[in-house]
Design an enzyme around this catalytic site. Structure first.
Site, short mmCIF file in Angstrom:
data_model
loop_
_atom_site.label_atom_id
_atom_site.label_comp_id
_atom_site.label_asym_id
_atom_site.label_seq_id
_atom_site.Cartn_x
_atom_site.Cartn_y
_atom_site.Cartn_z
N GLU A 237 1.13 -1.55 -0.29
CA GLU A 237 0.16 -0.04 0.96
C GLU A 237 0.70 1.04 0.33
O GLU A 237 1.87 0.89 0.62
CB GLU A 237 -0.76 0.15 1.04
CG GLU A 237 -2.28 1.13 1.23
CD GLU A 237 -2.98 1.05 2.17
OE1 GLU A 237 -3.79 0.42 2.55
OE2 GLU A 237 -4.12 2.53 2.82
N GLU B 272 4.36 5.43 3.90
CA GLU B 272 3.49 6.74 4.24
C GLU B 272 5.12 7.60 4.68
O GLU B 272 5.60 7.17 6.05
CB GLU B 272 2.44 6.37 5.04
CG GLU B 272 2.36 7.20 6.16
CD GLU B 272 1.45 8.55 4.41
OE1 GLU B 272 1.41 8.14 3.79
OE2 GLU B 272 2.73 9.98 4.58
N ASP C 45 -1.98 12.29 -3.21
CA ASP C 45 -2.33 13.73 -3.25
C ASP C 45 -2.57 14.33 -4.66
O ASP C 45 -1.71 13.44 -5.51
CB ASP C 45 -1.25 14.36 -3.16
CG ASP C 45 -0.73 14.06 -1.65
OD1 ASP C 45 -1.73 13.53 -0.51
OD2 ASP C 45 0.03 13.78 -1.70
N LYS D 131 -2.72 21.69 -9.36
CA LYS D 131 -2.30 22.84 -9.95
C LYS D 131 -1.72 22.15 -11.20
O LYS D 131 -0.58 21.48 -10.85
CB LYS D 131 -1.69 23.70 -9.11
CG LYS D 131 -2.75 24.09 -8.23
CD LYS D 131 -1.54 25.37 -7.40
CE LYS D 131 -2.20 26.30 -6.23
NZ LYS D 131 -1.60 26.94 -5.29
N ASP E 81 -11.09 10.26 -4.70
CA ASP E 81 -12.53 11.62 -4.95
C ASP E 81 -12.27 12.65 -5.89
O ASP E 81 -13.34 13.36 -5.53
CB ASP E 81 -13.10 11.58 -3.25
CG ASP E 81 -12.03 12.79 -3.14
OD1 ASP E 81 -10.85 11.96 -3.11
OD2 ASP E 81 -11.93 13.48 -2.15
N THR F 175 -10.89 3.98 3.32
CA THR F 175 -10.36 4.67 3.97
C THR F 175 -10.82 5.86 4.65
O THR F 175 -11.75 6.45 4.36
CB THR F 175 -9.06 5.28 2.97
OG1 THR F 175 -9.24 6.04 2.00
CG2 THR F 175 -9.09 3.89 1.53
N TYR G 255 -9.16 9.23 4.31
CA TYR G 255 -10.24 10.41 3.15
C TYR G 255 -11.15 10.16 2.61
O TYR G 255 -11.98 11.33 1.93
CB TYR G 255 -8.89 10.25 1.52
CG TYR G 255 -7.69 11.36 2.76
CD1 TYR G 255 -7.40 11.26 3.90
CD2 TYR G 255 -7.53 12.69 2.11
CE1 TYR G 255 -6.24 12.37 4.13
CE2 TYR G 255 -7.09 13.92 2.72
CZ TYR G 255 -6.02 12.97 3.66
OH TYR G 255 -5.10 14.29 3.97
C1 LIG Z 1 -4.22 11.97 0.44
S1 LIG Z 1 -3.92 10.77 1.31
C2 LIG Z 1 -4.62 9.51 1.58
C3 LIG Z 1 -4.23 8.66 2.57
C4 LIG Z 1 -4.88 7.24 2.84
N1 LIG Z 1 -4.62 6.46 0.94
C5 LIG Z 1 -6.52 7.86 2.82
O1 LIG Z 1 -6.94 7.54 1.35
O2 LIG Z 1 -7.10 7.75 3.47
C6 LIG Z 1 -1.96 10.42 0.56
C7 LIG Z 1 -1.15 10.20 1.65
O3 LIG Z 1 -0.25 9.53 0.79
C8 LIG Z 1 1.21 10.10 0.95
N2 LIG Z 1 2.40 10.05 0.00
C9 LIG Z 1 2.16 10.88 -0.78
N3 LIG Z 1 3.66 10.83 -1.42
C10 LIG Z 1 4.33 9.98 -1.09
C11 LIG Z 1 5.00 9.06 -1.95
N4 LIG Z 1 6.66 8.65 -2.87
N5 LIG Z 1 5.48 7.15 -1.20
C12 LIG Z 1 4.09 7.15 0.24
N6 LIG Z 1 3.60 8.08 0.35
C13 LIG Z 1 3.39 9.11 -0.36
C14 LIG Z 1 1.13 11.39 1.57
O4 LIG Z 1 1.74 10.69 2.41
C15 LIG Z 1 -0.22 11.34 2.02
O5 LIG Z 1 -0.03 10.79 2.97
#
Ligand SMILES: C[S@@+](CC[C@H](N)C(=O)[O-])C[C@H]1O[C@@H](n2cnc3c(N)ncnc32)[C@H](O)[C@@H]1O
Length: 237
Positions: A69, A94, A143, A147, A179, A217, A219
């Protein structure tokens, strides 16, 4: 975790030490409460993904498969999947330490044995994962970096897809959910254009409803509270 526009949280601390991979996103939020800080100091080192050891050596029981994951946030999905599939070895990545601390606390409370954590950018461990080792990969609510000037910060790039294609065995599943409408359409094009991945959807219900065995999840829940429905894409390697 970053909000939908995490541009204020750029972290360049890996630029020098980790070669060409450049990481974005928040690493630290509120100060950890003492119990979680102790778990991060004491338990996390024992369950951190170890690039020096083989996958089989890293799990207490030899796993029947390995699932990854990427960006597990607070680890709610990862912990539930690991409990539901004790025979599978899970790797979760993470960089946000507060999310990592939350998962470590859940692992401790629930006695979960089958998760190894990469508390950093997932791309740093790609070279340590053998060809065809992964049976399933989750990228849930990545994420979106909406932009135009930030699109290159998105996780799903040709390089990431090439690495996943190498690490996933033929028939393995890649599950991507979001989403964010513009982002998920863009991700669908990126992944479907890759020669090694096929989108499995046959009708609209396939992307409007979560795949079997789904765990909601954080988010996804936040989006539901805002009245926004998510999209679920399943690809086969
Ligand atoms: C918007 S959050 C979603 C968290 C979770 N998957 C959820 O649905 O609740 C996106 C997560 O991806 C992590 N992330 C971003 N780039 C990453 C990378 N290159 N490797 C691991 N995690 C990453 C961020 O730190 C963030 O916590």
């Amino acid at each position: 975790m970053p909000s939908s526009d995490p541009s204020s949280n750029i972290d360049k601390s890996n630029d020098k030490s980790n070669g060409p991979v450049r990481s974005f996103g928040r690493r630290r939020g509120k100060k950890l409460r003492p119990g979680r800080e102790r778990l991060v100091d004491e338990l996390l080192p024992a369950i951190t993904f170890d690039v020096e050891r083989s996958l089989a050596e890293q799990f207490a029981a030899t796993p029947t498969d390995i699932w990854l994951e990427i960006g597990f946030g607070g680890g709610e999905h990862l912990a539930r999947q690991a409990l539901a599939h004790p025979d599978i070895g899970f790797i979760g990545a993470e960089p946000f330490i507060n999310g990592v601390a939350k998962l470590v606390s859940t692992i401790n409370d629930e006695g979960i044995k089958n998760i190894r954590i990469q508390p950093d950018d997932v791309r740093f461990i790609f070279p340590s994962i053998p060809d065809g080792a992964l049976g399933r990969v989750f990228i849930l609510f990545p994420d979106p970096w909406p932009k135009a000037r930030h699109i290159k910060r998105r996780l799903i790039t040709d390089e990431t897809m090439d690495a996943l294609a190498r690490m996933m065995r033929i028939g393995a599943e890649l599950v991507v959910a979001s989403d964010h409408r513009e982002y998920i359409s863009w991700a669908l094009l990126q992944i479907n254009n890759h020669p090694d991945f096929s989108w499995m959807a046959e009708n609209a219900a396939d992307w409007r409803t979560p795949p079997p065995g789904w765990v909601t999840t954080r988010y996804e829940e936040k989006a539901l509270i805002r009245g926004v429905k998510s999209t679920y894409l399943v690809f086969q390697r």
